[in-house]
Design a protein around this motif. Structure first.
Motif, mmCIF file in Angstrom:
data_model
loop_
_atom_site.group_PDB
_atom_site.id
_atom_site.type_symbol
_atom_site.label_atom_id
_atom_site.label_comp_id
_atom_site.label_asym_id
_atom_site.label_seq_id
_atom_site.Cartn_x
_atom_site.Cartn_y
_atom_site.Cartn_z
ATOM 1 N N ALA A 6 2.013 9.875 -5.647
ATOM 2 C CA ALA A 6 2.615 10.970 -4.888
ATOM 3 C C ALA A 6 3.848 11.515 -5.604
ATOM 4 O O ALA A 6 4.067 12.736 -5.673
ATOM 5 N N ASN A 53 0.822 -1.211 0.000
ATOM 6 C CA ASN A 53 0.000 0.000 0.000
ATOM 7 C C ASN A 53 0.860 1.266 0.000
ATOM 8 O O ASN A 53 0.511 2.282 -0.624
ATOM 9 N N ARG A 93 2.067 1.763 -3.484
ATOM 10 C CA ARG A 93 0.962 2.206 -4.339
ATOM 11 C C ARG A 93 0.660 3.688 -4.129
ATOM 12 O O ARG A 93 0.317 4.412 -5.064
ATOM 13 N N ILE A 94 0.761 4.125 -2.896
ATOM 14 C CA ILE A 94 0.539 5.545 -2.621
ATOM 15 C C ILE A 94 1.716 6.387 -3.139
ATOM 16 O O ILE A 94 1.550 7.522 -3.593
#
Length: 544
Positions: free
Chosen positions: A500, A492, A495-496
């Motif tokens: 970003a 996660n 993925r962020i």
């Protein structure tokens, strides 16, 4: 949405961003201009051609119309290349424009002046250093070009040679006292001085028997029955002008040069009586004088006194230089400073200055900053000076070409383009703005590493989660749960990190300095070192 769908979407966005609609091939560039003679009259049927283009194609040439205008179509494959444009017409000195860079849309060569081809000079004896009068000048390559030196040894004759580029000279023959001499003469140069190893001889006086003397031919008899008109040519100070050319339009065999006392004589024949002609007097550095007269012994005065006015030279343009690019809508124009004069400045987007965008009169300083903003495009500028004491105007300077680019809208447009590129592919916007390879390369490596890391983290998470589901003992469940939970957090986080990084790269691309525009601005700074009357003046001209 799984990682495969994300990758497919990312690839689709890249293809969409890189896709570019190009213009159809075959579009040509139109180069316009105007061809005039030395007196400012338009020249029709002058040929304008692209030298390099004609090597590959035979149709890249055009002729001027009755107004002297032309529009030359140059094929698209020559856009951005430097070519040689040649303007020629029978009887005129050809004009080669080398190193012309073919523009993308259209170009304007402005006004091109072609000079008449002629031979001229003065014939002097080596032994006595006196002028040789009555010598016959002939051009073997062009039998129609033939003239005779006058009483002070001057000669001048127009030529009709098809195409002459500037060359060392042309071969001529000189006939003096039944002897013939071969030499060369520079084309279109009145300063030619030819020295021959011969002394001018006076013809012996022979008394002829009137009964047996031959009568002159009828044509010469008619000339003898005519009359003479004398000219006295001087400048505004009253000093005589030597070497001024006197000619009569429509009567090619009439012509003379003034001697050291400014005197010359034209002999009109009987056949000329009653004609209305224009008499011209020309001398380099002076304004051409002319008058329309009816040839008549009763109406014409035996002596015509003429005062030639000196040409007031146009001021020299300094900055911006020709074909310069200025990154400001209100630039400063600089020209030569001359005491006792005011200046007129004109700026227009057409070379003929029919409706100037800027027309300022009475400037006292040799520079002017525009108060009006110019639109982006190609402009022409020129300057004329006016003598304060007499109010006389000089000629306009030769126009210079300048391209205006306002960086304000360009900067804003480039900011959004860079941000969009970095949003699609981090680092792309930095590369677009001309940042260092390390800067945009590290951004791309970081973004690519995040994507690869997210893919592996997703696979590790799936494996650990399957182990967690298969575990049956309490110790096994706790151990597999911790590993699956850690893999879940890493997946996660990566993925962020992917969006970003794209957002941060876009923000940086939008707000960072545009290195490409900075380089262009730096290239637009010019300076000029002027040394006048013991004073050193350093003039900086900024283009932004």
């Amino acid at each position: 949405m799984n990682i495969k769908e994300v990758l497919l979407l990312w690839i689709f966005l890249l293809i969409l961003c890189f896709g570019k609609v190009t213009e159809a091939k075959g579009k040509s560039t139109i180069v316009k201009g105007k061809v005039l003679d030395e007196f400012g009259n338009p020249l029709d049927k002058a040929t304008v051609e692209c030298d390099e283009c004609c090597v590959e194609r035979t149709d890249v040439r055009v002729q001027t119309d009755q107004k002297g205008d032309f529009a030359l179509n140059i094929p698209s494959e020559f856009i951005g290349r430097r070519v040689t444009l040649l303007v020629s017409k029978e009887g005129y000195m050809s004009y080669p424009r080398g190193g012309y860079e073919v523009p993308t849309d259209s170009g304007d060569l402005g006004t091109i002046k072609l000079d008449w081809l002629f031979i001229a000079g003065k014939l002097i004896s080596k032994t006595t250093e006196k002028a040789i009068a009555g010598a016959i000048i002939r051009v073997p390559d062009e039998p129609s070009v033939q003239c005779t030196t006058n009483s002070v040894g001057y000669f001048k004759k127009k030529s009709n040679l098809l195409s002459w580029l500037p060359s060392p000279g042309i071969r001529i023959k000189i006939d003096v006292d039944s002897r013939s001499y071969d030499t060369t003469c520079l084309m279109n140069d009145e300063r030619n001085t030819i020295r021959l190893d011969v002394a001018p001889q006076k013809k012996p006086i022979v008394e002829e028997d009137t009964d047996t003397a031959k009568k002159p031919p009828p044509s010469k008899l008619k000339v003898a029955l005519g009359f003479n008109i004398a000219f006295l040519v001087s400048d505004s100070a009253g000093d005589p002008i030597e070497g001024a050319e006197i000619g009569v339009d429509g009567i090619p065999y009439l012509g003379a040069f003034t001697d050291v006392k400014g005197k010359a004589m034209l002999k009109f024949g009987q056949d000329d009586t009653g004609k209305v002609v224009r008499i011209r007097i020309k001398k380099k550095g002076y304004k051409t004088w002319f008058t329309d007269e009816r040839i008549s012994k009763k109406d014409m005065t035996p002596l015509i006194e003429v005062t030639l006015e000196k040409h007031m030279p146009a001021p020299k343009l300094e900055n911006p230089v020709n074909n310069d690019t200025l990154y400001a809508p209100s630039p400063t124009f600089v020209w030569e400073s001359v005491a006792g004069y005011t200046y007129n400045l004109q700026v227009d987007d057409h070379s003929n200055f029919s409706d100037p965008e800027i027309d300022v009169d009475g400037l006292t300083a040799p520079h002017h900053k525009l108060g009006k903003k110019l639109r982006d495009g190609i402009y022409y500028w020129r300057v004329q000076k006016r003598e304060t004491e007499t109010g006389n105007y000089s000629q306009w300077s030769e126009p210079r070409i300048v391209t205006i680019k306002d960086l304000g809208p360009m900067k804003e447009k480039r900011k959004w383009k860079a941000a969009f590129r970095s949003l699609v592919l981090p680092g792309w916007g930095q590369k677009y703005k001309g940042h260092s390879r390390w800067e945009w390369g590290s951004m791309m490596v970081l973004y690519g590493s995040s994507i690869i890391g997210a893919i592996f983290a997703d696979r590790i998470h799936d494996k650990e989660y399957e182990k967690y589901l298969e575990a049956r003992s309490i110790e096994g469940i706790d151990d597999t749960y911790d590993k699956a939970n850690l893999a879940h957090k890493i997946r996660n986080g990566l993925r962020i990190a992917i969006p970003a990084i794209a957002i941060l790269s876009a923000i940086h691309a939008y707000s960072s300095e545009d290195a490409r525009i900075k380089e262009e601005i730096h290239a637009g700074i010019t300076y000029d070192l002027n040394i006048r009357k013991g004073q050193i003046q350093l003039v900086f001209t900024k283009s932004f």
